[in-house]
Design a protein around this motif. Sequence first.
Motif, PDB file in Angstrom:
ATOM      1  N   ASN A  53       0.958  -1.114  -0.143  1.00  0.00           N
ATOM      2  CA  ASN A  53      -0.043  -0.099  -0.074  1.00  0.00           C
ATOM      3  C   ASN A  53       0.630   1.506   0.038  1.00  0.00           C
ATOM      4  OD1 ASN A  53      -2.529   1.142  -0.090  1.00  0.00           O
ATOM      5  ND2 ASN A  53      -2.412   1.653   2.122  1.00  0.00           N
ATOM      6  N   HIS A  54       1.970   1.134  -0.726  1.00  0.00           N
ATOM      7  CA  HIS A  54       2.993   2.342  -0.705  1.00  0.00           C
ATOM      8  C   HIS A  54       2.607   3.389  -1.746  1.00  0.00           C
ATOM      9  CE1 HIS A  54       6.525   0.266   1.406  1.00  0.00           C
ATOM     10  NE2 HIS A  54       5.550   0.700   2.266  1.00  0.00           N
ATOM     11  N   ASP A  55       2.600   4.433  -1.577  1.00  0.00           N
ATOM     12  CA  ASP A  55       2.262   5.388  -2.563  1.00  0.00           C
ATOM     13  C   ASP A  55       3.558   5.679  -3.589  1.00  0.00           C
ATOM     14  OD1 ASP A  55       0.800   7.237  -0.114  1.00  0.00           O
ATOM     15  OD2 ASP A  55      -0.214   6.640  -1.834  1.00  0.00           O
ATOM     16  N   ALA A  56       4.704   5.622  -3.222  1.00  0.00           N
ATOM     17  CA  ALA A  56       5.747   6.026  -3.942  1.00  0.00           C
ATOM     18  C   ALA A  56       6.434   4.798  -4.391  1.00  0.00           C
ATOM     19  CB  ALA A  56       6.817   6.658  -3.514  1.00  0.00           C
ATOM     20  N   MET A  57       6.875   4.543  -5.941  1.00  0.00           N
ATOM     21  CA  MET A  57       7.507   3.626  -6.348  1.00  0.00           C
ATOM     22  C   MET A  57       8.889   3.857  -7.234  1.00  0.00           C
ATOM     23  SD  MET A  57       4.439   0.758  -7.441  1.00  0.00           S
ATOM     24  CE  MET A  57       5.629  -0.593  -7.401  1.00  0.00           C
ATOM     25  N   TYR A  58       9.927   3.192  -7.368  1.00  0.00           N
ATOM     26  CA  TYR A  58      11.043   3.569  -7.945  1.00  0.00           C
ATOM     27  C   TYR A  58      11.700   2.405  -8.977  1.00  0.00           C
ATOM     28  CZ  TYR A  58      10.690   6.717  -3.885  1.00  0.00           C
ATOM     29  OH  TYR A  58      10.372   7.462  -2.750  1.00  0.00           O
ATOM     30  N   TRP A  59      12.405   2.887  -9.977  1.00  0.00           N
ATOM     31  CA  TRP A  59      13.322   1.941 -10.681  1.00  0.00           C
ATOM     32  C   TRP A  59      14.587   2.463 -10.571  1.00  0.00           C
ATOM     33  CZ3 TRP A  59      12.707  -2.969 -11.928  1.00  0.00           C
ATOM     34  CH2 TRP A  59      11.329  -3.228 -12.455  1.00  0.00           C
ATOM     35  N   TYR A  60      15.617   1.460 -10.220  1.00  0.00           N
ATOM     36  CA  TYR A  60      16.945   1.535 -10.103  1.00  0.00           C
ATOM     37  C   TYR A  60      17.831   0.699 -10.792  1.00  0.00           C
ATOM     38  CZ  TYR A  60      16.360   4.302  -5.755  1.00  0.00           C
ATOM     39  OH  TYR A  60      15.948   5.246  -4.944  1.00  0.00           O
ATOM     40  N   ARG A  61      18.840   1.288 -11.581  1.00  0.00           N
ATOM     41  CA  ARG A  61      19.749   0.337 -12.555  1.00  0.00           C
ATOM     42  C   ARG A  61      21.167   0.099 -11.555  1.00  0.00           C
ATOM     43  NH1 ARG A  61      21.890   0.245 -18.608  1.00  0.00           N
ATOM     44  NH2 ARG A  61      23.703  -0.274 -18.353  1.00  0.00           N
ATOM     45  N   GLN A  62      21.507  -1.214 -11.627  1.00  0.00           N
ATOM     46  CA  GLN A  62      22.547  -1.401 -10.962  1.00  0.00           C
ATOM     47  C   GLN A  62      23.856  -2.014 -11.799  1.00  0.00           C
ATOM     48  OE1 GLN A  62      22.625  -4.158  -7.467  1.00  0.00           O
ATOM     49  NE2 GLN A  62      24.320  -3.141  -6.647  1.00  0.00           N
ATOM     50  N   ASP A  63      24.843  -1.456 -12.045  1.00  0.00           N
ATOM     51  CA  ASP A  63      25.848  -1.933 -12.859  1.00  0.00           C
ATOM     52  C   ASP A  63      27.145  -2.450 -11.912  1.00  0.00           C
ATOM     53  OD1 ASP A  63      24.693   0.554 -14.897  1.00  0.00           O
ATOM     54  OD2 ASP A  63      25.129  -1.114 -15.922  1.00  0.00           O
ATOM     55  N   PRO A  64      28.039  -3.157 -12.403  1.00  0.00           N
ATOM     56  CA  PRO A  64      29.255  -3.950 -11.553  1.00  0.00           C
ATOM     57  C   PRO A  64      30.003  -2.932 -11.163  1.00  0.00           C
ATOM     58  CG  PRO A  64      28.889  -5.310 -13.365  1.00  0.00           C
ATOM     59  CD  PRO A  64      27.872  -4.151 -13.695  1.00  0.00           C
ATOM     60  N   GLY A  65      30.238  -2.636  -9.903  1.00  0.00           N
ATOM     61  CA  GLY A  65      31.442  -1.676  -9.488  1.00  0.00           C
ATOM     62  C   GLY A  65      30.762  -0.123  -8.963  1.00  0.00           C
ATOM     63  N   GLN A  66      29.389  -0.225  -9.209  1.00  0.00           N
ATOM     64  CA  GLN A  66      28.684   1.247  -9.122  1.00  0.00           C
ATOM     65  C   GLN A  66      27.515   0.935  -8.315  1.00  0.00           C
ATOM     66  OE1 GLN A  66      27.941   3.509 -12.569  1.00  0.00           O
ATOM     67  NE2 GLN A  66      29.308   2.398 -13.966  1.00  0.00           N
ATOM     68  N   GLY A  67      27.171   2.146  -7.570  1.00  0.00           N
ATOM     69  CA  GLY A  67      25.753   2.049  -6.652  1.00  0.00           C
ATOM     70  C   GLY A  67      24.492   2.061  -7.605  1.00  0.00           C
ATOM     71  N   LEU A  68      23.531   1.946  -6.987  1.00  0.00           N
ATOM     72  CA  LEU A  68      22.490   2.083  -7.755  1.00  0.00           C
ATOM     73  C   LEU A  68      22.070   3.732  -8.352  1.00  0.00           C
ATOM     74  CD1 LEU A  68      21.809  -0.461  -5.749  1.00  0.00           C
ATOM     75  CD2 LEU A  68      19.586   0.179  -5.987  1.00  0.00           C
ATOM     76  N   ARG A  69      21.529   3.487  -9.457  1.00  0.00           N
ATOM     77  CA  ARG A  69      21.286   4.781 -10.231  1.00  0.00           C
ATOM     78  C   ARG A  69      19.922   4.727 -10.647  1.00  0.00           C
ATOM     79  NH1 ARG A  69      25.060   5.408 -15.259  1.00  0.00           N
ATOM     80  NH2 ARG A  69      24.944   2.973 -15.388  1.00  0.00           N
ATOM     81  N   LEU A  70      19.173   5.954 -10.228  1.00  0.00           N
ATOM     82  CA  LEU A  70      17.465   6.118 -10.482  1.00  0.00           C
ATOM     83  C   LEU A  70      17.268   6.246 -11.841  1.00  0.00           C
ATOM     84  CD1 LEU A  70      14.979   6.365  -8.680  1.00  0.00           C
ATOM     85  CD2 LEU A  70      15.359   8.867  -8.751  1.00  0.00           C
TER      86      LEU A  70
END
Lengths: 115, 114
Positions: free
Chosen positions: B28-45
């Motif tokens: 029942n959350h209002d907010a949703m997000y998609w992230y991409r993760q590449d090797p050696g990197q953090g998550l990017r929105l």
Amino acid sequence: AQTVTQSQPEMSVQEAETVTLSCTYDTSESDYYLFWYKQPPSRQMILVIRQEAYKQQNATENRFSVNFQKAAKSFSLKISDSQLGDAAMYFCAYRSASGNEKLTFGTGTRLTIIP
Amino acid sequence: DGGITQSPKYLFRKEGQNVTLSCEQNLNHDAMYWYRQDPGQGLRLIYYSQIVNDFQKGDIAEGYSVSREKKESFPLTVTSAQKNPTAFYLCASSSGQGAGQPQHFGDGTRLSIL
């Protein structure tokens, strides 16, 4: 724009010992939130601990605690009594208290636990 | 149990093909997000949505599209315009009741090029 830096790509610690993971961030804001997430080999991101910038008291969750130094923009994670299940990638993340609620992540620290 | 379900776990894309990654939450959350993760990197929105029928671009939105027709669902389409789609994709949600609320993540989808 905010940036988050984790300067230790890899760390290792003997089981039952204590280890500290470093995180620094850059921001011009005064109100924000900081998080540590754990990503085990299963790749799921699990929240470890959260700190509110306006609170001076360091957050603690069982064996996990932080050392939050607002003036220095430092947010380190201390894991006490390390266990084999603590082995994972650990990510530090920043979130503004206003605006779009976007999380800005560091590049992560891979923690290995030595039996 | 409440949580976020991402499917499929593994996905392969052919040249010139669009593919859609599914993300469903029953928190029942209002907010949703998609992230991409590449090797050696953090998550990017990639994209985020704070309410139904509304969404905003993140840092790396080019080559991606989303929709938010229902509160529970936030599918991500990787279009043929995304020239380097190979990555691990994570969906997240939060209650939206203030920035201090943590984001909860799904198990991710690994996308590869055939």
